[in-house]
Design a protein around this motif. Structure first.
Motif, PDB file in Angstrom:
ATOM      1  N   UNK A  65       0.866  -1.169   0.000  1.00 53.24           N
ATOM      2  CA  UNK A  65       0.000   0.000   0.000  1.00 53.24           C
ATOM      3  C   UNK A  65       0.906   1.223   0.000  1.00 53.24           C
ATOM      4  N   UNK A  66       0.740   2.096  -0.982  1.00 47.22           N
ATOM      5  CA  UNK A  66       1.524   3.323  -1.068  1.00 47.22           C
ATOM      6  C   UNK A  66       0.623   4.493  -0.714  1.00 47.22           C
ATOM      7  N   UNK A  67       1.114   5.371   0.160  1.00 47.03           N
ATOM      8  CA  UNK A  67       0.316   6.521   0.591  1.00 47.03           C
ATOM      9  C   UNK A  67       1.135   7.791   0.451  1.00 47.03           C
ATOM     10  N   UNK A  68       0.459   8.886   0.141  1.00 45.46           N
ATOM     11  CA  UNK A  68       1.145  10.163  -0.066  1.00 45.46           C
ATOM     12  C   UNK A  68       0.512  11.244   0.797  1.00 45.46           C
ATOM     13  N   UNK A  69       1.383  12.080   1.354  1.00 45.87           N
ATOM     14  CA  UNK A  69       0.928  13.212   2.147  1.00 45.87           C
ATOM     15  C   UNK A  69       1.690  14.452   1.745  1.00 45.87           C
ATOM     16  N   UNK A  70       2.111  15.227   2.717  1.00 45.19           N
ATOM     17  CA  UNK A  70       2.882  16.430   2.433  1.00 45.19           C
ATOM     18  C   UNK A  70       4.328  16.062   2.134  1.00 45.19           C
ATOM     19  N   UNK A  71       4.709  16.149   0.874  1.00 41.30           N
ATOM     20  CA  UNK A  71       6.113  16.052   0.484  1.00 41.30           C
ATOM     21  C   UNK A  71       6.689  14.669   0.300  1.00 41.30           C
ATOM     22  N   UNK A  72       6.008  13.604   0.749  1.00 41.43           N
ATOM     23  CA  UNK A  72       6.639  12.284   0.645  1.00 41.43           C
ATOM     24  C   UNK A  72       5.627  11.169   0.428  1.00 41.43           C
ATOM     25  N   UNK A  73       6.172  10.061  -0.082  1.00 43.75           N
ATOM     26  CA  UNK A  73       5.395   8.832  -0.291  1.00 43.75           C
ATOM     27  C   UNK A  73       5.926   7.783   0.672  1.00 43.75           C
ATOM     28  N   UNK A  74       5.020   6.999   1.247  1.00 42.32           N
ATOM     29  CA  UNK A  74       5.417   5.915   2.136  1.00 42.32           C
ATOM     30  C   UNK A  74       4.829   4.601   1.630  1.00 42.32           C
ATOM     31  N   UNK A  87       4.163  -1.181  10.277  1.00 42.05           N
ATOM     32  CA  UNK A  87       5.471  -0.533  10.224  1.00 42.05           C
ATOM     33  C   UNK A  87       5.767  -0.088   8.809  1.00 42.05           C
ATOM     34  N   UNK A  88       6.225   1.133   8.714  1.00 38.68           N
ATOM     35  CA  UNK A  88       6.570   1.707   7.414  1.00 38.68           C
ATOM     36  C   UNK A  88       7.689   0.896   6.763  1.00 38.68           C
ATOM     37  N   UNK A  89       7.499   0.541   5.501  1.00 39.01           N
ATOM     38  CA  UNK A  89       8.500  -0.229   4.763  1.00 39.01           C
ATOM     39  C   UNK A  89       9.589   0.689   4.205  1.00 39.01           C
ATOM     40  N   UNK A  90       9.160   1.793   3.585  1.00 34.58           N
ATOM     41  CA  UNK A  90      10.098   2.809   3.111  1.00 34.58           C
ATOM     42  C   UNK A  90       9.368   4.131   2.913  1.00 34.58           C
ATOM     43  N   UNK A  91      10.149   5.187   2.797  1.00 28.35           N
ATOM     44  CA  UNK A  91       9.588   6.499   2.449  1.00 28.35           C
ATOM     45  C   UNK A  91      10.503   7.165   1.439  1.00 28.35           C
ATOM     46  N   UNK A  92       9.927   7.932   0.546  1.00 25.98           N
ATOM     47  CA  UNK A  92      10.695   8.627  -0.482  1.00 25.98           C
ATOM     48  C   UNK A  92      10.161  10.046  -0.644  1.00 25.98           C
ATOM     49  N   UNK A  93      11.092  10.949  -0.908  1.00 25.28           N
ATOM     50  CA  UNK A  93      10.721  12.336  -1.194  1.00 25.28           C
ATOM     51  C   UNK A  93      11.285  12.712  -2.553  1.00 25.28           C
ATOM     52  N   UNK A  94      10.456  13.207  -3.460  1.00 25.30           N
ATOM     53  CA  UNK A  94      10.974  13.605  -4.771  1.00 25.30           C
ATOM     54  C   UNK A  94      12.006  14.720  -4.634  1.00 25.30           C
ATOM     55  N   UNK A  95      12.851  14.889  -5.648  1.00 24.53           N
ATOM     56  CA  UNK A  95      13.847  15.962  -5.615  1.00 24.53           C
ATOM     57  C   UNK A  95      13.194  17.323  -5.878  1.00 24.53           C
ATOM     58  N   UNK A  96      12.822  18.001  -4.804  1.00 30.54           N
ATOM     59  CA  UNK A  96      12.208  19.315  -4.960  1.00 30.54           C
ATOM     60  C   UNK A  96      13.272  20.369  -5.229  1.00 30.54           C
ATOM     61  N   UNK A  97      12.806  21.510  -5.728  1.00 25.51           N
ATOM     62  CA  UNK A  97      13.746  22.552  -6.148  1.00 25.51           C
ATOM     63  C   UNK A  97      14.490  23.186  -4.977  1.00 25.51           C
ATOM     64  N   UNK A  98      13.831  23.264  -3.818  1.00 25.53           N
ATOM     65  CA  UNK A  98      14.503  23.787  -2.627  1.00 25.53           C
ATOM     66  C   UNK A  98      14.253  22.846  -1.464  1.00 25.53           C
ATOM     67  N   UNK A  99      15.149  22.845  -0.509  1.00 21.30           N
ATOM     68  CA  UNK A  99      15.014  21.955   0.646  1.00 21.30           C
ATOM     69  C   UNK A  99      13.866  22.404   1.558  1.00 21.30           C
ATOM     70  N   UNK A 129       8.999   7.437 -10.406  1.00 22.12           N
ATOM     71  CA  UNK A 129       9.866   6.700  -9.500  1.00 22.12           C
ATOM     72  C   UNK A 129       9.916   5.242  -9.917  1.00 22.12           C
ATOM     73  N   UNK A 130      11.105   4.688 -10.032  1.00 14.70           N
ATOM     74  CA  UNK A 130      11.299   3.276 -10.336  1.00 14.70           C
ATOM     75  C   UNK A 130      10.967   2.481  -9.075  1.00 14.70           C
ATOM     76  N   UNK A 131       9.951   1.628  -9.151  1.00 14.55           N
ATOM     77  CA  UNK A 131       9.516   0.901  -7.955  1.00 14.55           C
ATOM     78  C   UNK A 131      10.511  -0.175  -7.522  1.00 14.55           C
ATOM     79  N   UNK A 132      11.344  -0.617  -8.441  1.00 17.09           N
ATOM     80  CA  UNK A 132      12.321  -1.648  -8.076  1.00 17.09           C
ATOM     81  C   UNK A 132      13.481  -1.053  -7.277  1.00 17.09           C
TER      82      UNK A 132
END
Length: 317
Positions: A65-74, A87-99, A129-132
């Protein structure tokens, strides 16, 4: 409470719903639909805190199950969720223009042939995003304002996006290039300036697209960029989908609307929420007994339609 997003489990027997408090509730559709169902069967089997802010979008792969909120996917493993081990398996944040940028991610879309996840939202870009590997491979730029919705053209590696700028853009995933733009609000028959130009929902079926929001809900022929049917619905629509020979839509107001492709309103089926933000069609072949439509929005209830004619019951977050 507001329920922004829904996703059906790979087995088809469970439904995840995400709310404005960052919680995800898991309902057992098979238990709720059972002839022996009780009120307890319509409550979550598990609820967990997934994000700090709202859960704007969710999708399910064959395991996660992939879920998205503010700024990141889990990501969460369905097998673990159903054992109540959230328990969260992983989280990812896209490369935004500013931190400092933490835009909301309004839409998630799976592209199975590419084994990739496409996400979009407040930074006006589509990210793939490459899921692998979990790496972000491309950013597709063209929108000038928030992106609200995504849809995949299944026969070709193309994705449609719609946003606050009033444009529906068609992207070729092979080249990461924009290949078509339809500015819906510029077509007089679709424009409703009092509602704005934003595109809040879209769906596609081969060479056809339906979209709506500020402009009228409209069926388009993509190859000719021509609006073919204007649906007579005053309220802005927030979700739309093709279903068999119908188009289903929902938005302001408590009804799920059923449209003929010709524009005729076949039925309006009332639900329990004053406004609807998401529809989910459970068509998993593994669980034909759980084949239902669910609708959710501005309340703690998820309405369940066992056929399109009436609401059978509601699940309660």
């Amino acid at each position: 409470m507001t329920i922004f997003s829904q996703s059906v489990s790979p087995c088809g027997k469970f439904l995840a719903a995400g709310n404005n408090y960052g919680q995800i509730a898991i309902f057992s559709l098979s238990a709720a639909l059972s002839s022996e169902a009780k009120e307890e069967s319509k409550k979550p089997v598990v609820t967990f805190q997934a994000h700090d802010g709202p859960v704007y979008s969710m999708v399910s792969t064959d395991r996660q199950l992939l879920s998205a909120g503010d700024g990141e996917v889990k990501a969460w493993l369905w097998a673990e969720i159903l054992k109540k081990g959230c328990k969260e398996l992983w989280r990812r944040q896209p490369p935004y223009r500013t931190s400092l940028e933490v835009p909301e991610i309004n839409a998630l879309l799976l592209a199975p042939k590419e084994n990739s996840l496409i996400l979009a939202g407040g930074d006006c870009q589509l990210h793939t995003m490459d899921l692998e590997t979990g790496t972000f491979t491309r950013a597709l730029r063209g929108h000038t304002d928030y992106i609200h919705c995504l849809a995949l053209r299944e026969r070709s590696p193309e994705v449609l996006s719609g946003g606050e700028d009033g444009a529906v853009r068609l992207w070729d995933l092979r080249t990461a290039k924009e290949v078509q733009t339809i500015e819906v609000y510029k077509h007089e028959e679709c424009a409703r300036p009092h509602n704005g130009r934003w595109i809040g929902c879209l769906a596609t079926d081969s060479d056809w697209m339906v979209c709506g929001g500020g402009p009228a809900l409209t069926l388009w022929h993509l190859r000719s960029s021509t609006p073919t049917t204007i649906f007579p619905m005053r309220a802005p629509q927030k979700h739309v989908t093709f279903y068999q020979d119908l188009i289903l839509s929902a938005g302001q107001g408590r009804c799920v609307n059923q449209w003929q492709l010709s524009g005729e309103l076949k039925a309006q089926v009332p639900g329990s929420s004053p406004g609807l933000l998401s529809l989910s069609l459970n068509q998993q072949p593994a669980a034909p007994e759980c084949k239902v439509l669910t609708a959710a929005g501005n309340s703690c209830r998820v309405d369940v339609f066992t056929n399109l004619g009436y609401r059978a019951f509601s699940l309660s977050f």
